[in-house]
Design an enzyme around this catalytic site. Sequence first.
Site, PDB file in Angstrom:
ATOM      1  N   GLN A  53      40.011  29.468  48.919  1.00 32.65           N
ATOM      2  CA  GLN A  53      40.196  29.907  50.355  1.00 32.65           C
ATOM      3  C   GLN A  53      41.318  30.839  50.673  1.00 32.65           C
ATOM      4  O   GLN A  53      41.786  31.509  49.576  1.00 32.65           O
ATOM      5  CB  GLN A  53      40.314  28.763  51.723  1.00 32.65           C
ATOM      6  CG  GLN A  53      38.893  28.004  51.494  1.00 32.65           C
ATOM      7  CD  GLN A  53      38.766  26.848  50.769  1.00 32.65           C
ATOM      8  OE1 GLN A  53      39.526  26.220  50.278  1.00 32.65           O
ATOM      9  NE2 GLN A  53      37.480  26.742  50.104  1.00 32.65           N
ATOM     10  N   ASP A 104      37.866  34.926  49.948  1.00 28.25           N
ATOM     11  CA  ASP A 104      37.240  36.014  49.441  1.00 28.25           C
ATOM     12  C   ASP A 104      37.922  37.086  49.156  1.00 28.25           C
ATOM     13  O   ASP A 104      37.487  38.306  49.200  1.00 28.25           O
ATOM     14  CB  ASP A 104      35.914  36.238  50.404  1.00 28.25           C
ATOM     15  CG  ASP A 104      35.218  35.357  50.772  1.00 28.25           C
ATOM     16  OD1 ASP A 104      34.895  34.383  49.968  1.00 28.25           O
ATOM     17  OD2 ASP A 104      34.825  34.936  51.868  1.00 28.25           O
ATOM     18  N   LYS A 118      39.963  36.470  44.372  1.00 33.36           N
ATOM     19  CA  LYS A 118      41.135  35.843  43.571  1.00 33.36           C
ATOM     20  C   LYS A 118      40.183  35.455  42.009  1.00 33.36           C
ATOM     21  O   LYS A 118      40.925  35.309  41.097  1.00 33.36           O
ATOM     22  CB  LYS A 118      41.383  34.466  44.277  1.00 33.36           C
ATOM     23  CG  LYS A 118      42.041  34.618  45.540  1.00 33.36           C
ATOM     24  CD  LYS A 118      42.383  33.225  46.113  1.00 33.36           C
ATOM     25  CE  LYS A 118      41.183  32.521  46.741  1.00 33.36           C
ATOM     26  NZ  LYS A 118      40.453  33.151  47.699  1.00 33.36           N
ATOM     27  N   GLY A 170      33.942  29.622  46.550  1.00 33.31           N
ATOM     28  CA  GLY A 170      32.859  30.177  45.408  1.00 33.31           C
ATOM     29  C   GLY A 170      33.611  31.258  44.815  1.00 33.31           C
ATOM     30  O   GLY A 170      33.995  32.350  45.388  1.00 33.31           O
ATOM     31  N   HIS A 171      34.148  31.221  43.632  1.00 34.88           N
ATOM     32  CA  HIS A 171      34.637  32.122  42.664  1.00 34.88           C
ATOM     33  C   HIS A 171      33.619  33.111  41.891  1.00 34.88           C
ATOM     34  O   HIS A 171      32.942  32.446  41.079  1.00 34.88           O
ATOM     35  CB  HIS A 171      35.614  31.570  41.726  1.00 34.88           C
ATOM     36  CG  HIS A 171      36.942  31.255  42.587  1.00 34.88           C
ATOM     37  ND1 HIS A 171      38.135  30.774  42.199  1.00 34.88           N
ATOM     38  CD2 HIS A 171      37.314  31.307  43.918  1.00 34.88           C
ATOM     39  CE1 HIS A 171      38.854  30.370  43.094  1.00 34.88           C
ATOM     40  NE2 HIS A 171      38.636  30.751  44.140  1.00 34.88           N
TER      41      HIS A 171
HETATM   42  P1  IMP Z   1      34.877  24.516  55.743  1.00 35.78           P
HETATM   43  O1  IMP Z   1      35.998  24.794  54.720  1.00 35.78           O
HETATM   44  O2  IMP Z   1      33.615  24.386  55.122  1.00 35.78           O
HETATM   45  O3  IMP Z   1      35.045  23.237  56.445  1.00 35.78           O
HETATM   46  O4  IMP Z   1      34.799  25.651  56.673  1.00 35.78           O
HETATM   47  C1  IMP Z   1      35.791  26.123  57.553  1.00 35.78           C
HETATM   48  C2  IMP Z   1      35.942  27.492  57.670  1.00 35.78           C
HETATM   49  O5  IMP Z   1      36.400  28.044  56.251  1.00 35.78           O
HETATM   50  C3  IMP Z   1      34.976  28.400  57.929  1.00 35.78           C
HETATM   51  O6  IMP Z   1      35.160  29.362  58.620  1.00 35.78           O
HETATM   52  C4  IMP Z   1      34.299  28.837  56.371  1.00 35.78           C
HETATM   53  O7  IMP Z   1      33.221  29.900  56.559  1.00 35.78           O
HETATM   54  C5  IMP Z   1      35.676  29.068  56.039  1.00 35.78           C
HETATM   55  N1  IMP Z   1      35.676  28.953  54.429  1.00 35.78           N
HETATM   56  C6  IMP Z   1      35.476  27.736  53.822  1.00 35.78           C
HETATM   57  N2  IMP Z   1      35.651  28.188  52.266  1.00 35.78           N
HETATM   58  C7  IMP Z   1      35.612  29.644  52.091  1.00 35.78           C
HETATM   59  C8  IMP Z   1      35.820  30.433  51.047  1.00 35.78           C
HETATM   60  O8  IMP Z   1      35.877  30.058  49.886  1.00 35.78           O
HETATM   61  N3  IMP Z   1      35.938  31.606  51.313  1.00 35.78           N
HETATM   62  C9  IMP Z   1      35.884  32.149  52.720  1.00 35.78           C
HETATM   63  N4  IMP Z   1      35.876  31.380  53.814  1.00 35.78           N
HETATM   64  C10 IMP Z   1      35.682  30.005  53.498  1.00 35.78           C
END
Ligand code: IMP
Length: 423
Positions: free
Chosen positions: A223, A13, A16, A40-41
Amino acid sequence: MPNTVLIGAQWGDEGKGKIVDVLTEEADLVVRMQGGNNAGHTVWHGKKKYVLHLIPSGILHRGKTCVIGNGVVLDPVHLVHEIDGLLKLKIGMGRRLFISENAHLVMPYHRELDALREQSRGKKKIGTTKKGIGPTYMDKASRQGVRLGDLMHPERFAGLLKERVRTNNALLKAHGMKTVSFKKTLDACLAASKRLKPFVVNTLPLIHAAMAQGKNLLFEGAQGTFLDIDHGTYPYVTSSSTTSGGACTGSGVPPNRVDRVVGVMKAYTTRVGEGPFPTEDDQLGEMFHGMGREFGATTGRARRCGWLDGVMMRHACMVNGFDDLSVTNLDGLDGVEQIKVCVAYRLRGKRIETMPSSHLDLLECQPVYEVFAGWKKDTSQCQTWASLPPKARQYLKAISQMTQCALSSVSVGPDRLQTIRLN
Ligand code: IMP
């Protein structure tokens, strides 16, 4: 533009999407190499807001080619929704969206298992996006995954799915969870496969042919560094390689063909989900949320907020090899009287300047702050370095010094025009 990898330097977040959008102008191919629709972009074009989860945001630029690489995990039904959403906005994708047949599929049982694992962790839950990302990468690593290429062969796919649904349903049932219908899943996936077929290819020769023609590649990381499965705050991480090395494994482009690594960082820090966050500051969070800032693009969750962490930033520089940094959300600090930056941690009475490997140690770390005077001026209309308030420039110079990285851009608002290019 040389082949460039763009990586989030914090916990995701970082903004990017917007930087990718700006860099895409100089790229020919935009490649997504890891993660899934947990990302999510958000990209703004004038007054239009686009939130993309799987398709590289380069798709918004007509004439650019986009690739979803082998390292991505994708839910075929979700991907069709995303394509339809773009078509509604009159963004065509014919012959410019290519998806790797080696990308692994996220299936409904993965989402159920994600929920089950979170539930069974209780207080120690990760705070996942519940999109089934972890269980899909688990299947990939344990060599039980189903890939997009399989989906292109209905009979092969049906056989694989049947076996996977049977095994996973037994597990779900044993834990009192909702089971998954084989028939419904098969029908939905086969319907999606018809729509996806024109886009599914072996992306490896395609990318290499583009490089041989001297085309420029932009790798769009999802991420951020501290969610990396190896280098992040394990176990509070996602399940993919979110650092720059992931660009190679997730696409088939060798390391010696990567020319530049750009880090994207917020002028402060945020994270969603659970896990250690040494510089977390609830007051700062309240201020941002009150301004309507810092809500997640995928889940709408309020993000946890804190000060910039120099220790983390140095770690991110080591792991990714950033050539330069894009600083985003500088305008978020416009109203802040005193801005803190963590320069070291205190762990059990000792000052340390590198991140401890264990999240349990990180939980105990107390930040040692350096304080900067805030500029207390609106920066959102600044278009040049010179027009930024002197104290804001001072803060940015300190970031560059702390990270030993040149700054390539500073972002002062969500619109792509609110970006100050510095090189
Ligand atoms: P998962 O990727 O859904 O398995 O989540 C694992 C961790 O990564 C959690 O803390 C999510 O909130 C975080 N996370 C996953 N995708 C994103 C993203 O695009 N932005 C920020 N945090 C993310």
